[in-house]
Each structure stands twice: as structure tokens, then as C-alpha cells.
Design a protein around this motif. Structure first.
Motif, PDB file in Angstrom:
ATOM      1  N   VAL A  64       0.784  -1.242   0.000  1.00 18.80           N
ATOM      2  CA  VAL A  64       0.000   0.000   0.000  1.00 18.80           C
ATOM      3  C   VAL A  64       0.810   1.283   0.000  1.00 18.80           C
ATOM      4  N   ASP A  65       2.083   1.250   0.368  1.00 21.82           N
ATOM      5  CA  ASP A  65       2.861   2.494   0.434  1.00 21.82           C
ATOM      6  C   ASP A  65       2.905   3.146  -0.950  1.00 21.82           C
ATOM      7  N   GLY A  66       2.314   4.325  -1.059  1.00 17.83           N
ATOM      8  CA  GLY A  66       2.275   5.048  -2.317  1.00 17.83           C
ATOM      9  C   GLY A  66       1.083   4.717  -3.202  1.00 17.83           C
ATOM     10  N   ALA A  67       0.214   3.831  -2.757  1.00 15.84           N
ATOM     11  CA  ALA A  67      -0.954   3.429  -3.554  1.00 15.84           C
ATOM     12  C   ALA A  67      -2.230   4.070  -3.016  1.00 15.84           C
ATOM     13  N   VAL A  68      -3.230   4.201  -3.867  1.00 17.00           N
ATOM     14  CA  VAL A  68      -4.548   4.625  -3.429  1.00 17.00           C
ATOM     15  C   VAL A  68      -5.288   3.390  -2.926  1.00 17.00           C
ATOM     16  N   VAL A  69      -5.838   3.498  -1.721  1.00 13.84           N
ATOM     17  CA  VAL A  69      -6.538   2.384  -1.094  1.00 13.84           C
ATOM     18  C   VAL A  69      -7.893   2.857  -0.589  1.00 13.84           C
ATOM     19  N   ALA A  70      -8.707   1.910  -0.172  1.00 14.18           N
ATOM     20  CA  ALA A  70      -9.967   2.217   0.496  1.00 14.18           C
ATOM     21  C   ALA A  70      -9.898   1.632   1.896  1.00 14.18           C
ATOM     22  N   PHE A  71     -10.580   2.279   2.811  1.00 16.15           N
ATOM     23  CA  PHE A  71     -10.676   1.796   4.184  1.00 16.15           C
ATOM     24  C   PHE A  71     -12.144   1.871   4.578  1.00 16.15           C
ATOM     25  N   GLU A  72     -12.674   0.778   5.132  1.00 14.56           N
ATOM     26  CA  GLU A  72     -14.089   0.723   5.485  1.00 14.56           C
ATOM     27  C   GLU A  72     -14.259   0.241   6.906  1.00 14.56           C
ATOM     28  N   ALA A  73     -15.188   0.855   7.606  1.00 16.27           N
ATOM     29  CA  ALA A  73     -15.600   0.378   8.928  1.00 16.27           C
ATOM     30  C   ALA A  73     -17.105   0.499   9.007  1.00 16.27           C
ATOM     31  N   ASP A  74     -17.701  -0.312   9.856  1.00 14.07           N
ATOM     32  CA  ASP A  74     -19.155  -0.288   9.965  1.00 14.07           C
ATOM     33  C   ASP A  74     -19.602  -0.730  11.346  1.00 14.07           C
ATOM     34  N   GLU A  75     -20.865  -0.588  11.571  1.00 15.38           N
ATOM     35  CA  GLU A  75     -21.511  -1.088  12.785  1.00 15.38           C
ATOM     36  C   GLU A  75     -22.870  -1.609  12.346  1.00 15.38           C
ATOM     37  N   VAL A  76     -23.189  -2.835  12.736  1.00 17.20           N
ATOM     38  CA  VAL A  76     -24.421  -3.470  12.295  1.00 17.20           C
ATOM     39  C   VAL A  76     -25.162  -4.050  13.489  1.00 17.20           C
ATOM     40  N   ASP A  77     -26.466  -3.828  13.532  1.00 23.90           N
ATOM     41  CA  ASP A  77     -27.344  -4.454  14.521  1.00 23.90           C
ATOM     42  C   ASP A  77     -28.285  -5.357  13.743  1.00 23.90           C
ATOM     43  N   VAL A  78     -27.956  -6.645  13.712  1.00 25.23           N
ATOM     44  CA  VAL A  78     -28.714  -7.598  12.916  1.00 25.23           C
ATOM     45  C   VAL A  78     -30.156  -7.685  13.401  1.00 25.23           C
ATOM     46  N   ALA A  79     -30.359  -7.718  14.719  1.00 26.72           N
ATOM     47  CA  ALA A  79     -31.718  -7.840  15.271  1.00 26.72           C
ATOM     48  C   ALA A  79     -32.588  -6.653  14.869  1.00 26.72           C
ATOM     49  N   ALA A  80     -32.035  -5.464  14.891  1.00 24.38           N
ATOM     50  CA  ALA A  80     -32.805  -4.260  14.547  1.00 24.38           C
ATOM     51  C   ALA A  80     -32.767  -3.945  13.051  1.00 24.38           C
ATOM     52  N   GLN A  81     -32.017  -4.729  12.285  1.00 21.23           N
ATOM     53  CA  GLN A  81     -31.838  -4.502  10.849  1.00 21.23           C
ATOM     54  C   GLN A  81     -31.420  -3.057  10.582  1.00 21.23           C
ATOM     55  N   SER A  82     -30.406  -2.623  11.301  1.00 23.88           N
ATOM     56  CA  SER A  82     -29.920  -1.258  11.130  1.00 23.88           C
ATOM     57  C   SER A  82     -28.408  -1.253  11.194  1.00 23.88           C
ATOM     58  N   GLY A  83     -27.843  -0.153  10.762  1.00 28.74           N
ATOM     59  CA  GLY A  83     -26.397  -0.014  10.833  1.00 28.74           C
ATOM     60  C   GLY A  83     -25.903   1.078   9.918  1.00 28.74           C
ATOM     61  N   SER A  85     -22.156   2.308   7.450  1.00 28.05           N
ATOM     62  CA  SER A  85     -20.879   1.953   6.841  1.00 28.05           C
ATOM     63  C   SER A  85     -20.227   3.234   6.344  1.00 28.05           C
ATOM     64  N   VAL A  86     -18.922   3.362   6.575  1.00 26.23           N
ATOM     65  CA  VAL A  86     -18.159   4.525   6.117  1.00 26.23           C
ATOM     66  C   VAL A  86     -16.942   4.029   5.346  1.00 26.23           C
ATOM     67  N   VAL A  87     -16.665   4.680   4.222  1.00 31.66           N
ATOM     68  CA  VAL A  87     -15.504   4.351   3.402  1.00 31.66           C
ATOM     69  C   VAL A  87     -14.649   5.600   3.210  1.00 31.66           C
ATOM     70  N   VAL A  88     -13.355   5.454   3.493  1.00 30.08           N
ATOM     71  CA  VAL A  88     -12.366   6.506   3.244  1.00 30.08           C
ATOM     72  C   VAL A  88     -11.490   6.022   2.099  1.00 30.08           C
ATOM     73  N   THR A  89     -11.311   6.861   1.090  1.00 30.81           N
ATOM     74  CA  THR A  89     -10.471   6.513  -0.050  1.00 30.81           C
ATOM     75  C   THR A  89      -9.394   7.581  -0.213  1.00 30.81           C
ATOM     76  N   GLY A  90      -8.163   7.136  -0.391  1.00 32.71           N
ATOM     77  CA  GLY A  90      -7.069   8.086  -0.586  1.00 32.71           C
ATOM     78  C   GLY A  90      -5.737   7.381  -0.630  1.00 32.71           C
ATOM     79  N   PRO A  91      -4.688   8.145  -0.855  1.00 34.71           N
ATOM     80  CA  PRO A  91      -3.347   7.552  -0.924  1.00 34.71           C
ATOM     81  C   PRO A  91      -2.862   7.112   0.457  1.00 34.71           C
TER      82      PRO A  91
END
Length: 146
Positions: A64-83, A85-91
Motif C-alpha cells: 500500500v505504500d504510495g498506492a490509493v486504497v480504500a478503508f471501510e468500517a461499519d456497525e451493524v445491529d442484525v436484530a434491529a436490521q440497522s447499521g 458503513s463509512v468508506v475513506v479513499t485516498g493515498p
């Protein structure tokens, strides 16, 4: 982000606020010309950059050093069917400034698998997107099946 998928779009500020609460995310990069996804712990910098700590000799650093990548994190509540997701994209780059490195040693993310020689990776937040599904309902008011 797909415009008519039924999720609520989060603005940059709300996306970064949610990302700061997450403990684990996924870095998406290219390995041998194929997509690769790796779960990692991280810390969000004040400027929105994602910071990772890893072995200086790791395959991840070389990929990844010098490359453009994506980073994703999320939070999900399966019982409540909610949640969300965030994606950061950059070098991505290895932190080479000695002062910044020293500061991150004291305040930065801690590696869950410590190595004798560690480096910090910084992913710039050039593009930040987020979306949310609340309570198992789409934006169109359609109830989702239980």
C-alpha cells in the motif's frame, strides 16, 4: 454510493464521527493485481486520515505504500436490521517524518500483534462516504421482512 439504494447518505462530518467510534475496519488494496481486504485496528487522526500500525516488513506495507486504497468500517445491529458503513479513499503512505512518528508512538494506534520494528501507515481522507439504514426501513418507507 448508489443514489437510489434506500440508505440515508451521511455527510463527511457525520461519517468521520462514526468512523472514530469504530474499533476495527478493513483496508482494501491490490495484491498481485487482485483485490485484497484485511481487517485491522486503527485510529482516526484529527484531519480525518486513518492511521494503522504494523510491522515494517509486512506485506501490507509493501502493497500500500504510495498506492490509493480504500478503508471501510461499519456497525451493524442484525436484530434491529440497522447499521452504518463509512468508506475513506485516498493515498496510503508510511509515516517517515521523525517527529510525527515519535508522536504516533505515544498517541497512535496500538498493534494487536506487536512487532520488533513497527511503522505507521497514513491513509489520507481524500474521499469520505457513508450510509445508514435505520430500523429495518428503506428511505421509501418499505418495511423489510423480519
Amino acid at each position: 454510493m448508489y443514489r437510489n439504494d434506500g440508505f440515508r447518505e451521511l455527510n463527511r462530518q457525520e461519517s468521520l464521527r462514526r468512523l472514530a467510534r469504530a474499533a476495527v475496519g478493513r483496508i482494501v488494496h491490490t495484491r498481485d493485481a487482485l483485490p485484497a481486504v484485511l481487517p485491522v485496528n486503527f485510529l482516526l487522526a484529527e484531519d480525518g486520515a486513518v492511521l494503522l500500525r504494523t510491522s515494517a516488513s509486512s506485506e501490507l506495507v509493501r502493497a500500500v505504500d504510495g498506492a490509493v486504497v480504500a478503508f471501510e468500517a461499519d456497525e451493524v445491529d442484525v436484530a434491529a436490521q440497522s447499521g452504518w458503513s463509512v468508506v475513506v479513499t485516498g493515498p496510503a503512505s508510511v509515516v517517515t517524518d521523525p517527529d510525527e512518528h515519535a508522536h504516533l508512538v505515544r498517541t497512535g494506534p496500538r498493534s494487536w500483534v506487536p512487532w520488533p520494528v513497527e511503522v505507521f501507515l497514513r491513509i489520507e481522507a481524500d474521499l469520505v462516504t457513508g450510509r445508514e439504514l435505520v430500523g429495518g426501513r428503506t428511505l421509501y418507507g418499505v418495511e423489510l421482512p423480519p
